[in-house]
Design a protein around this motif. Structure first.
Motif, mmCIF file in Angstrom:
data_model
loop_
_atom_site.group_PDB
_atom_site.id
_atom_site.type_symbol
_atom_site.label_atom_id
_atom_site.label_comp_id
_atom_site.label_asym_id
_atom_site.label_seq_id
_atom_site.Cartn_x
_atom_site.Cartn_y
_atom_site.Cartn_z
ATOM 1 N N MET A 1 -10.179 66.940 -9.998
ATOM 2 C CA MET A 1 -9.042 67.559 -10.700
ATOM 3 C C MET A 1 -8.276 68.451 -9.723
ATOM 4 N N ASP A 2 -6.999 68.181 -9.520
ATOM 5 C CA ASP A 2 -6.259 69.026 -8.581
ATOM 6 C C ASP A 2 -5.845 70.336 -9.243
ATOM 7 N N LEU A 3 -5.279 71.228 -8.453
ATOM 8 C CA LEU A 3 -5.005 72.580 -8.932
ATOM 9 C C LEU A 3 -4.013 72.581 -10.099
ATOM 10 N N THR A 4 -2.949 71.765 -9.972
ATOM 11 C CA THR A 4 -1.934 71.741 -11.040
ATOM 12 C C THR A 4 -2.561 71.325 -12.366
ATOM 13 N N THR A 5 -3.347 70.247 -12.309
ATOM 14 C CA THR A 5 -3.986 69.767 -13.530
ATOM 15 C C THR A 5 -4.878 70.847 -14.112
ATOM 16 N N PHE A 6 -5.620 71.502 -13.233
ATOM 17 C CA PHE A 6 -6.518 72.556 -13.675
ATOM 18 C C PHE A 6 -5.740 73.677 -14.364
ATOM 19 N N LEU A 7 -4.659 74.113 -13.709
ATOM 20 C CA LEU A 7 -3.868 75.205 -14.279
ATOM 21 C C LEU A 7 -3.246 74.799 -15.605
ATOM 22 N N GLN A 8 -2.722 73.559 -15.636
ATOM 23 C CA GLN A 8 -2.091 73.082 -16.874
ATOM 24 C C GLN A 8 -3.115 73.072 -18.011
ATOM 25 N N ASN A 9 -4.323 72.627 -17.702
ATOM 26 C CA ASN A 9 -5.372 72.620 -18.719
ATOM 27 C C ASN A 9 -5.739 74.034 -19.145
ATOM 28 N N CYS A 10 -5.741 74.967 -18.188
ATOM 29 C CA CYS A 10 -6.027 76.361 -18.533
ATOM 30 C C CYS A 10 -4.997 76.878 -19.516
ATOM 31 N N VAL A 11 -3.719 76.639 -19.200
ATOM 32 C CA VAL A 11 -2.643 77.115 -20.072
ATOM 33 C C VAL A 11 -2.822 76.538 -21.473
ATOM 34 N N THR A 12 -3.052 75.219 -21.548
ATOM 35 C CA THR A 12 -3.217 74.570 -22.843
ATOM 36 C C THR A 12 -4.410 75.136 -23.598
ATOM 37 N N GLY A 13 -5.552 75.234 -22.896
ATOM 38 C CA GLY A 13 -6.778 75.679 -23.542
ATOM 39 C C GLY A 13 -6.687 77.107 -24.033
ATOM 40 N N VAL A 14 -6.160 77.984 -23.198
ATOM 41 C CA VAL A 14 -6.062 79.393 -23.581
ATOM 42 C C VAL A 14 -5.117 79.538 -24.766
ATOM 43 N N SER A 15 -4.027 78.781 -24.732
ATOM 44 C CA SER A 15 -3.044 78.882 -25.803
ATOM 45 C C SER A 15 -3.612 78.375 -27.129
ATOM 46 N N LEU A 16 -4.285 77.225 -27.079
ATOM 47 C CA LEU A 16 -4.914 76.679 -28.286
ATOM 48 C C LEU A 16 -5.967 77.659 -28.795
ATOM 49 N N GLY A 17 -6.740 78.205 -27.847
ATOM 50 C CA GLY A 17 -7.783 79.154 -28.204
ATOM 51 C C GLY A 17 -7.229 80.391 -28.869
ATOM 52 N N SER A 18 -6.084 80.902 -28.395
ATOM 53 C CA SER A 18 -5.553 82.121 -29.006
ATOM 54 C C SER A 18 -5.038 81.852 -30.411
ATOM 55 N N ALA A 19 -4.481 80.657 -30.639
ATOM 56 C CA ALA A 19 -4.060 80.340 -32.006
ATOM 57 C C ALA A 19 -5.285 80.272 -32.914
ATOM 58 N N TYR A 20 -6.359 79.644 -32.420
ATOM 59 C CA TYR A 20 -7.608 79.617 -33.191
ATOM 60 C C TYR A 20 -8.093 81.037 -33.472
ATOM 61 N N ALA A 21 -8.003 81.896 -32.439
ATOM 62 C CA ALA A 21 -8.521 83.249 -32.562
ATOM 63 C C ALA A 21 -7.860 83.990 -33.725
ATOM 64 N N LEU A 22 -6.530 83.838 -33.839
ATOM 65 C CA LEU A 22 -5.810 84.552 -34.901
ATOM 66 C C LEU A 22 -6.330 84.148 -36.276
ATOM 67 N N ILE A 23 -6.631 82.866 -36.442
ATOM 68 C CA ILE A 23 -7.114 82.412 -37.744
ATOM 69 C C ILE A 23 -8.567 82.837 -37.938
ATOM 70 N N ALA A 24 -9.325 82.791 -36.842
ATOM 71 C CA ALA A 24 -10.742 83.156 -36.936
ATOM 72 C C ALA A 24 -10.910 84.604 -37.381
ATOM 73 N N ILE A 25 -9.970 85.474 -36.965
ATOM 74 C CA ILE A 25 -10.056 86.884 -37.375
ATOM 75 C C ILE A 25 -10.066 86.990 -38.905
ATOM 76 N N GLY A 26 -9.244 86.178 -39.550
ATOM 77 C CA GLY A 26 -9.186 86.197 -41.018
ATOM 78 C C GLY A 26 -10.535 85.861 -41.640
ATOM 79 N N TYR A 27 -11.210 84.854 -41.086
ATOM 80 C CA TYR A 27 -12.525 84.487 -41.622
ATOM 81 C C TYR A 27 -13.504 85.642 -41.456
ATOM 82 N N THR A 28 -13.485 86.187 -40.235
ATOM 83 C CA THR A 28 -14.499 87.161 -39.886
ATOM 84 C C THR A 28 -14.320 88.463 -40.668
#
Lengths: 297, 391
Positions: A1-28
């Motif tokens: 995996m080259d650096l660009t792909t890695f960074l792009q995946n980081c951006v996607t993953g962190v962003s998806l994760g933060s949206a999940y986080a906002l909803i998870a707070i409601g459950y918790t």
């Protein structure tokens, strides 16, 4: 995996994760106060998606007004559900109230199918949020970049609210001991309503951030995110707010990288989340940040 | 008080039953009716396409509302059953049609639900005519299932052909796990593409996603890193706009191609300017109006019938029309409302002039067609690119 792909995946993953986080707070939060797993939370999130469509596509409100309207409408829905479906069951066994939550979840899904039809509807464009932005070779809509920022800011606001205000103190008291805090003169019902208001408001913001880069809403769109965020809350330690955020990030990033590292496993990314839940429950049932409660016999 | 309310409920339930029975027995002395079942998804991920196909059938019904059986005039009654794009619901919806006593079934849009329903229709001895379900499994081994469209092996070859003609040497394929249409078409494309390029490694990435998945960034990132010349994504119209948009957002510039399902205005509405340049294959185009008088008549009549609801005539509507007309033709020749007789008449169909071409069924019950239309999206509209004939 080259650096660009890695960074792009980081951006996607962190962003998806933060949206999940906002909803998870409601459950918790709801679990922390009521010991209730609010199964309707994912569907409240779905309804917030529909509210956004109506506010912008049908009523043509400017996006900044629309966001406000959506948050208010979602909060009213969340509080109304609490009043109608959970409050009358306050003294009932915990199982009854959970079944009531499942009922509300089905009600919302079917109501949405009935009112808005089962056909997917397109999520509107919110101002600059969907403009594609490029940093080097990493390209994503603006909303993907700002989602984590919004999540972190809201997390700190929430932590401040819980730890440094009188209302937060009351919330912590209720979550520690329901009966005792009632005897101490805390308005239990008000505190519970406030919890639902905060949870629903975060679900509304989460919905806007989640649907903007994945612009399609249909009655079942709350199902999977709802389940995953519940898992996020469990992984972080249910009842613990920073834990829910960490859990959200873990799931979002893990899901993205599973696909990136094993392209042949793309079909299993959902299954992976559930496997993660099982592993967590086997080895650390209280979650990453959960406290060990010693049960008195 | 409680007793009274229980009694009241009982009375209500009973009266509902009575009403139901009363309605059923009254039909006998009315005009002769033959029931045609319509098995289509009207909700769920394929709801949009199912509705278009249903429109075509309804139009056909308005053009030809009666059929002559054994010298007597029968009115055609359409019994519509929504299979909700779901394989479990499909069985329920199919059984509903069987219970209603339909003589022949039309549909469904979406191959997966048709495959599920196939056995139910076969057991009940009711012939079914698929309009746009393209997976070979629908009719294979089922002597009661027919169809008026081309098949996925053909379609996969057509798209692979087109891609290669336009200079593609490598391709990425993304399909939906558990969806017979998507996985089938995807693998036929892969086979054809490898054959035509003569390079076993020409498919640089082959990935799957789940039903109802909304985030494709990770999958698309893999595609981007392989830098293919084309991306082939046979998928439902619910998923397609999400994939198209997310692909363009992360900077994939290669042409994105799809199958017949993509010919639906929803995709352009939802994906907006990002849908520009997508390529798809389909069954029919208004531009073929001059090919035969029947087609011309249909194009004119249907354009009026649509009254501007759609920018152009969807191919599935034309197929829905053909399916209905083939059914009526067979019923008339069978001279019976019995399923088995209609089936035999369908087998004997010879050179039926449909709007999407001449229809003859082969031994599997598939229409033998050799023509597909390639379209693209330009200036926010579907535009005709070329007709591909393969023999």
């Amino acid at each position: 995996m080259d650096l660009t792909t890695f960074l792009q995946n980081c951006v996607t993953g962190v962003s998806l994760g933060s949206a999940y986080a906002l909803i998870a707070i409601g459950y918790t939060m709801v679990y922390g106060i009521l010991r209730l797993i609010n199964f309707a939370h994912g569907d409240i999130f779905m309804m917030a998606g529909y509210f956004t469509i109506f506010a912008i596509t049908n009523f043509m409100l400017p996006w900044y007004v629309a966001i406000l309207v959506v948050i208010i409408a979602t909060v009213i829905l969340g509080a109304a559900i609490e009043r109608a479906a959970y409050k009358p069951l306050r003294e009932a066994p915990r199982m009854s109230i959970m079944i009531s939550a499942i009922g509300v979840s089905f009600l919302l899904v079917n109501l949405a199918t009935y009112l808005f039809t089962g056909l997917p509807r397109s999520f509107p464009k919110l101002g600059f949020l969907q403009h594609v932005y490029k940093i080097g070779d990493v390209s994503a809509p603006v909303v993907t970049f700002i989602t984590p920022v919004i999540t972190i800011v809201l997390l700190f606001v929430l932590i401040y609210l819980v730890n440094h205000t009188k209302m937060g103190m009351a919330m912590r008291a209720v979550s520690k001991d329901y009966e005792a805090s009632r005897l101490m003169g805390i308005e239990i019902n008000t505190i519970i309503t406030i919890t639902f208001i905060i949870g629903s408001a975060l679900a509304a913001i989460g919905a806007i951030l989640y649907f903007s880069p994945r612009p399609m809403v249909y009655p079942f769109s709350g199902m999977m995110p709802g389940l995953k965020c519940f898992i996020a809350a469990v992984i972080g330690g249910i009842g613990n707010i920073p834990g829910a955020v960490i859990g959200g990030f873990v799931i979002g990033i893990a899901e993205t990288f599973l696909v990136a590292v094993f392209p042949s496993m793309t079909g299993y990314s959902d299954a992976f989340t559930f496997v993660l839940l099982i592993i967590m429950l086997v080895f650390r049932p209280t979650g990453l940040l959960g406290e060990n409660i010693t049960e008195k016999v | 008080m409680r007793k009274i309310s229980v009694l009241l409920v009982l009375v209500l339930v009973l009266s509902a039953f009575m009403a139901g029975c009363g309605g059923g027995s009254g039909d006998a002395d009315e005009a002769k009716v033959i029931k045609i079942g319509i098995f289509e998804p009207l909700t769920g991920e394929n709801g949009g396409g199912g509705a278009q196909e249903l429109d075509g059938m309804k139009y056909a019904n308005s053009v030809r509302p009666t059929v002559t059986i054994g010298g007597e005039e029968y009115t055609v009654e359409l019994v519509i059953s929504d299979n909700k794009s779901d394989k479990t619901e499909a069985a329920t919806a199919a059984n509903y049609l069987v219970d209603k006593g339909v003589s022949v079934v039309l549909g469904s849009y979406g191959s997966g639900v048709s495959i599920v329903a196939g056995d139910i229709f076969k057991e009940a001895g009711i012939p079914a005519i698929g309009a746009s379900c393209t997976n070979p499994q629908v009719t294979k081994g089922n002597e009661f299932y027919f169809r008026v469209c081309f098949l996925d092996p053909f379609q996969g070859t057509v798209i692979a052909n087109y891609a290669i003609q336009n200079g593609a040497k490598t391709a990425a394929v993304i399909t939906q796990l558990g969806d017979d249409y998507s996985t089938g078409l995807g693998s036929f494309f892969e086979t054809a593409f490898k054959d035509l390029t003569g390079d076993a490694n020409s498919i640089v990435s082959s990935q799957t996603f789940q039903q109802n998945q909304a985030d494709f960034n990770a999958i698309l990132q893999n595609v981007k890193s392989k830098n293919p010349d084309v991306v082939f994504v046979p998928s439902s119209i619910t998923t397609a706009p999400l994939i198209i948009q997310q692909a363009r957002d992360i900077g994939i510039t290669a042409p994105i191609m799809g199958g017949d399902t993509w010919e639906n205005a929803t995709i352009i509405e939802n994906a907006g300017e990002k849908a520009e340049g997508i390529v798809l294959s389909t069954f029919f185009d208004e531009g073929l109006a001059d090919s035969s008088p029947i087609t011309k008549e249909f194009v004119e009549g249907y354009t009026q019938y649509l009254a501007g609801r759609e920018a152009s005539i969807p191919a599935v509507a034309a197929l829905g029309y053909d399916a209905y007309m083939v059914a009526l033709d067979a019923i008339e020749r069978a001279g019976s409302t019995e399923g088995a007789a209609i089936r035999d008449a369908l087998v004997a169909t010879k050179d039926f002039e449909g709007v999407t071409g001449t229809i003859n069924f082969d031994e599997n019950g598939d229409a033998m067609k050799n023509m597909a239309v390639i379209k693209t999206v330009m200036d926010g509209k579907f535009q005709f690119l070329q007709v591909v004939e393969v023999k």
